[in-house]
Write a protein that holds these residues in place. Structure first.
Motif, short mmCIF file in Angstrom:
data_model
loop_
_atom_site.label_atom_id
_atom_site.label_comp_id
_atom_site.label_asym_id
_atom_site.label_seq_id
_atom_site.Cartn_x
_atom_site.Cartn_y
_atom_site.Cartn_z
N LYS A 1 2.72 -3.04 -10.30
CA LYS A 1 2.15 -1.80 -9.75
C LYS A 1 1.61 -0.88 -10.83
CE LYS A 1 5.70 -0.39 -7.37
NZ LYS A 1 6.49 0.47 -6.46
N ILE A 2 2.26 -0.82 -11.97
CA ILE A 2 1.81 0.07 -13.04
C ILE A 2 0.45 -0.38 -13.59
CG2 ILE A 2 2.35 1.03 -15.31
CD1 ILE A 2 4.19 1.96 -13.05
N GLU A 3 0.32 -1.69 -13.81
CA GLU A 3 -0.94 -2.22 -14.33
C GLU A 3 -1.97 -2.43 -13.23
OE1 GLU A 3 0.06 -5.89 -16.19
OE2 GLU A 3 1.05 -4.96 -17.92
N ASP A 4 -1.51 -2.45 -11.98
CA ASP A 4 -2.36 -2.78 -10.82
C ASP A 4 -3.02 -4.15 -11.03
OD1 ASP A 4 -3.51 -2.52 -8.35
OD2 ASP A 4 -5.15 -1.22 -9.00
N LYS B 1 0.81 -1.22 0.00
CA LYS B 1 0.00 0.00 0.00
C LYS B 1 0.85 1.28 0.00
CE LYS B 1 -3.97 -2.12 2.29
NZ LYS B 1 -4.87 -2.12 3.47
N ASN B 2 2.01 1.22 0.59
CA ASN B 2 2.85 2.41 0.72
C ASN B 2 4.14 2.26 -0.08
OD1 ASN B 2 1.02 3.56 2.69
ND2 ASN B 2 1.89 2.09 4.15
N ARG B 3 4.80 3.38 -0.32
CA ARG B 3 6.07 3.34 -1.02
C ARG B 3 7.09 2.57 -0.19
NH1 ARG B 3 9.56 8.64 -3.08
NH2 ARG B 3 11.25 7.45 -4.09
N PHE B 4 7.86 1.73 -0.86
CA PHE B 4 8.81 0.87 -0.16
C PHE B 4 10.10 1.62 0.19
CE2 PHE B 4 12.43 -2.04 -0.20
CZ PHE B 4 12.04 -2.96 0.77
N PHE B 5 10.49 1.56 1.46
CA PHE B 5 11.76 2.12 1.93
C PHE B 5 12.49 1.01 2.68
CE2 PHE B 5 9.08 5.94 1.68
CZ PHE B 5 9.90 6.77 0.91
N SER B 6 13.68 0.66 2.21
CA SER B 6 14.43 -0.44 2.83
C SER B 6 14.81 -0.13 4.27
CB SER B 6 15.68 -0.75 2.02
OG SER B 6 16.56 0.37 2.00
N ASP C 1 9.05 -1.83 -10.56
CA ASP C 1 7.59 -1.78 -10.44
C ASP C 1 6.96 -3.16 -10.36
OD1 ASP C 1 7.39 1.04 -10.52
OD2 ASP C 1 7.66 1.01 -12.69
N LEU C 2 7.77 -4.17 -10.17
CA LEU C 2 7.28 -5.54 -10.05
C LEU C 2 7.62 -6.08 -8.67
CD1 LEU C 2 8.40 -7.00 -13.51
CD2 LEU C 2 6.10 -6.24 -12.87
N ILE C 3 6.66 -6.75 -8.06
CA ILE C 3 6.89 -7.40 -6.77
C ILE C 3 6.58 -8.88 -6.93
CG2 ILE C 3 6.28 -7.52 -4.34
CD1 ILE C 3 5.49 -4.37 -6.22
N PHE C 4 7.57 -9.73 -6.64
CA PHE C 4 7.44 -11.17 -6.81
C PHE C 4 7.25 -11.83 -5.44
CE2 PHE C 4 9.93 -9.45 -10.24
CZ PHE C 4 9.53 -10.13 -11.37
N PHE C 5 6.41 -12.84 -5.40
CA PHE C 5 6.13 -13.55 -4.16
C PHE C 5 6.40 -15.04 -4.32
CE2 PHE C 5 3.51 -9.79 -4.13
CZ PHE C 5 3.60 -9.33 -2.83
#
Length: 274
Positions: free
Chosen positions: A138-141, A65-70, A93-97
């Motif tokens: 994230k871009i395509e949601d 939900k929020n911008r990622f900060f390491s 812009d991609l998050i893999f699980f």
């Protein structure tokens, strides 16, 4: 910047940094072969399911939900390695699980096959799959995945996409006027697979007129010779899970006849063609 994050198990499970500056996963080449999630459709090996507008869904998890900060995350301590539930790789812009199971953690002696081999013992290794279990763009949601049951622990509540009939709904369905239970079969004996099919069938039947229902029941009788039908009372006699499955497949119009050869078949999955 690329970051690999690990989520630990439990209600109070935390997110920890694992590795940075390393691309863990690559985008699969077959992402164009994607279909909107439909529980009645079984994807092929080169296909993916999609959930559109994922950020608007109730199972959209907080870390997305929020911008990622390491800097918001601590480095994972070695004591937490055996407690990891899933991996989450932030790559632009991609998050893999990837879900972590015990079978992915190997405890063996090994040495790296490199120009300077190093022998290692008594240190477990974690296998990173070539293909992740889910990908969020994230871009395509959009969320891409292949198996809903695999990611249900990553995105709590996502299994509502494939709802299961409740005990009350199952009992109500089996009390329908076109069903007669026999041989001691009742709602208590209906297992998960058929409960899911009941949920679909109830939605389908709600769209049928009385004329449509009559046509569907004739269609079921045509294809299911061994499914007993009482002409006098206009009902199907269900004695087992197999009888119920045949009836439910019929309501979903899964049976068909080949154009060439006239062979009767059952569709394992269904996709609506535009």
């Amino acid at each position: 910047m690329n970051y690999l994050i690990a989520k630990t198990k439990g209600v109070r499970g935390e997110f920890f940094k694992v590795i940075s500056n390393t691309e863990i996963y690559s985008m699969p080449e077959n992402m164009l072969n994607s279909v909107t999630y439909d529980p009645s459709y079984k994807i092929e090996e080169d296909e993916w399911f999609i959930v559109d507008s994922f950020s608007e869904k109730e199972f959209f998890i907080d870390i997305l939900k929020n911008r990622f900060f390491s800097t918001d995350y601590n480095q994972i301590p070695t004591t937490e390695y055996n407690n990891m539930e899933y991996l989450c790789a932030f790559q632009n812009d991609l998050i893999f699980f990837q879900k972590i199971s015990d079978s992915l953690i190997i405890r063996k002696k090994y040495f790296s096959l490199s120009g300077a081999p190093i022998f290692v013992q008594n240190e477990p290794i974690l296998i990173v799959n070539n293909i992740p279990d889910a990908i969020y763009n994230k871009i395509e949601d959009k969320l891409y995945f292949r198996k809903l049951s695999t990611i249900s622990s990553i995105f709590p509540g996502i299994d509502t996409l494939y709802k299961e009939a409740t005990q009350v709904e199952t009992e109500q369905f089996l009390q329908s006027e076109f069903i007669q239970l026999d041989n001691g079969y009742d709602a208590s004996k209906v297992k998960t697979a058929n409960r899911k099919r009941i949920a679909l069938a109830m939605d389908t039947l709600s769209t049928y007129s009385s004329k449509d229902r009559k046509s569907i029941f004739n269609y079921i009788k045509e294809y299911c010779d061994d499914l007993q039908y009482d002409d006098k009372n206009s009902c199907f006699k269900l004695k087992s899970e197999e009888d119920l499955k045949k009836l439910l497949f019929g309501i979903e119009q899964r049976y068909y006849t080949t154009v060439l050869g006239g062979e009767k078949r059952l569709a394992n999955s269904v996709m609506v063609l535009n």
